[in-house]
Design a protein around this motif. Structure first.
Motif, mmCIF file in Angstrom:
data_model
loop_
_atom_site.group_PDB
_atom_site.id
_atom_site.type_symbol
_atom_site.label_atom_id
_atom_site.label_comp_id
_atom_site.label_asym_id
_atom_site.label_seq_id
_atom_site.Cartn_x
_atom_site.Cartn_y
_atom_site.Cartn_z
ATOM 1 N N ARG A 15 45.953 -12.203 47.241
ATOM 2 C CA ARG A 15 46.527 -11.614 46.028
ATOM 3 C C ARG A 15 45.779 -12.036 44.761
ATOM 4 N NH1 ARG A 15 48.584 -9.352 49.691
ATOM 5 N NH2 ARG A 15 50.791 -9.257 50.280
ATOM 6 N N CYS A 16 45.024 -13.108 44.823
ATOM 7 C CA CYS A 16 44.363 -13.659 43.635
ATOM 8 C C CYS A 16 42.968 -13.064 43.458
ATOM 9 C CB CYS A 16 44.273 -15.179 43.730
ATOM 10 S SG CYS A 16 45.878 -16.004 43.776
ATOM 11 N N GLU A 17 42.452 -13.165 42.241
ATOM 12 C CA GLU A 17 41.143 -12.591 41.920
ATOM 13 C C GLU A 17 39.998 -13.586 42.075
ATOM 14 O OE1 GLU A 17 41.792 -11.030 37.969
ATOM 15 O OE2 GLU A 17 42.096 -9.016 38.796
ATOM 16 N N THR A 18 40.326 -14.852 42.308
ATOM 17 C CA THR A 18 39.286 -15.854 42.574
ATOM 18 C C THR A 18 39.637 -16.560 43.872
ATOM 19 O OG1 THR A 18 40.391 -17.621 41.305
ATOM 20 C CG2 THR A 18 38.859 -16.194 40.105
ATOM 21 N N MET A 19 38.650 -16.702 44.765
ATOM 22 C CA MET A 19 38.964 -17.223 46.093
ATOM 23 C C MET A 19 37.771 -17.941 46.702
ATOM 24 S SD MET A 19 37.265 -15.175 48.553
ATOM 25 C CE MET A 19 38.314 -15.047 49.994
ATOM 26 N N ALA A 20 38.081 -18.781 47.698
ATOM 27 C CA ALA A 20 37.061 -19.433 48.512
ATOM 28 C C ALA A 20 37.327 -19.069 49.961
ATOM 29 C CB ALA A 20 37.109 -20.946 48.329
ATOM 30 N N ASP A 21 36.278 -18.669 50.640
ATOM 31 C CA ASP A 21 36.380 -18.354 52.072
ATOM 32 C C ASP A 21 35.767 -19.520 52.832
ATOM 33 O OD1 ASP A 21 36.846 -16.969 54.422
ATOM 34 O OD2 ASP A 21 34.956 -15.850 54.315
ATOM 35 N N ILE A 22 36.617 -20.296 53.501
ATOM 36 C CA ILE A 22 36.181 -21.514 54.182
ATOM 37 C C ILE A 22 35.793 -21.165 55.628
ATOM 38 C CG2 ILE A 22 36.808 -23.871 54.799
ATOM 39 C CD1 ILE A 22 36.745 -23.216 51.737
ATOM 40 N N GLY A 23 34.565 -21.501 55.996
ATOM 41 C CA GLY A 23 34.051 -21.064 57.283
ATOM 42 C C GLY A 23 33.738 -19.586 57.232
ATOM 43 N N THR A 24 33.003 -19.195 56.198
ATOM 44 C CA THR A 24 32.814 -17.766 55.873
ATOM 45 C C THR A 24 32.019 -16.998 56.903
ATOM 46 O OG1 THR A 24 32.276 -16.291 54.028
ATOM 47 C CG2 THR A 24 30.677 -18.040 54.530
ATOM 48 N N ASP A 25 31.217 -17.718 57.715
ATOM 49 C CA ASP A 25 30.355 -17.064 58.700
ATOM 50 C C ASP A 25 29.404 -16.109 57.978
ATOM 51 O OD1 ASP A 25 29.326 -16.630 61.227
ATOM 52 O OD2 ASP A 25 30.775 -15.061 61.721
ATOM 53 N N HIS A 26 29.558 -14.796 58.157
ATOM 54 C CA HIS A 26 28.633 -13.840 57.540
ATOM 55 C C HIS A 26 29.118 -13.333 56.177
ATOM 56 C CE1 HIS A 26 26.724 -14.203 61.299
ATOM 57 N NE2 HIS A 26 26.184 -13.009 61.386
ATOM 58 N N ILE A 89 41.262 -19.556 55.131
ATOM 59 C CA ILE A 89 40.772 -20.397 56.226
ATOM 60 C C ILE A 89 41.176 -19.700 57.519
ATOM 61 C CG2 ILE A 89 40.616 -22.733 57.154
ATOM 62 C CD1 ILE A 89 41.889 -23.801 54.610
ATOM 63 N N ALA A 90 40.212 -19.028 58.141
ATOM 64 C CA ALA A 90 40.518 -18.169 59.294
ATOM 65 C C ALA A 90 39.447 -18.327 60.365
ATOM 66 C CB ALA A 90 40.607 -16.710 58.847
ATOM 67 N N GLY A 91 39.830 -17.947 61.590
ATOM 68 C CA GLY A 91 38.864 -17.902 62.670
ATOM 69 C C GLY A 91 38.504 -19.248 63.260
#
Length: 229
Positions: A15-26, A89-91
């Protein structure tokens, strides 16, 4: 972008406009959000240089370099407290997600939302979310390529569940009588019922111990299915 149903569902809970993808892979989740015009800043973080380089290449191809930045590092360590509002934080395994949140507690608690998708140990993750002072705002269960994926959005707030079934299968899914969860419960009941029948025919101490454990799981499944009555 053509991304999996699971990742689309993960992205839908941001829902937010700023984010971090942890373990982003590609880098698929931040790139998908960028393409939809839903983020103003993203950090694509990964422990491994190889996948991060691939993410960097994908970001360049899409011309998203002014919005998405790649960072090398473990868990939430590349993210300064207050730098972004959301962490995905997914996958990865549930216990690893717990470890990331506990080790990066200062950064984690500075966030307005977490979007989590553990591959197993969902009960442990939900319990940690509550212990850290967050509530589960929305849950989704996705079936893709024969596998079930739990995805939930967490926000600051005090919350506790009253039953094991709610922690194991998700209170939000049970409350709305989620159809995909019903299929999962029926599948698991059949699976563990077969295991229990086999163990009951095995006269060893180890089999008896395992049977007790399996009967506990079956009781939890029946408790969860009672929500649908």
């Amino acid at each position: 972008m053509d991304i999996s149903k699971r990742l689309r569902t993960v992205a839908s809970l941001v829902r937010c406009e700023t984010m971090a993808d942890i373990g982003t892979d590609h880098g698929y989740v931040p790139l998908y959000l960028y393409e939809q015009g839903r983020i103003k800043k993203a950090l694509a973080c990964d422990l491994n240089p190889g996948p991060l380089e691939k993410a960097r290449e994908n970001i360049q191809k899409m011309g998203a370099g002014e919005v998405i930045e790649t960072r090398l590092g473990s868990g939430l360590t590349p993210v300064a407290p207050g730098e972004v509002e959301c962490a995905v934080i997914a996958g990865m395994g549930g216990m690893l997600i717990c470890h990331i949140l506990e080790d990066g507690e200062e950064a984690a608690k500075s966030l307005k939302e977490w979007v989590l998708s553990p591959q197993h140990d969902m009960e442990a993750v939900r319990r940690l979310v509550h212990r850290m002072g967050y509530a589960i705002d929305r849950e989704e269960l996705v079936l893709e390529d024969g596998k079930y994926y739990d995805i939930f959005r967490c926000v600051p707030g005090e919350e506790q569940y009253g039953t094991l079934a709610e922690y194991r299968y998700g209170a939000g899914l049970l409350r709305r009588k989620d159809a995909v969860l019903w299929e999962k419960l029926c599948q698991e009941e059949k699976q563990y019922g077969t295991i229990a029948a086999g163990l009951a025919r095995t006269d060893t101490e180890k089999a008896a111990e395992r049977l007790t454990e399996v009967e506990g799981i079956l009781a939890c499944i029946r408790e969860a299915k009672a929500w649908y009555e």
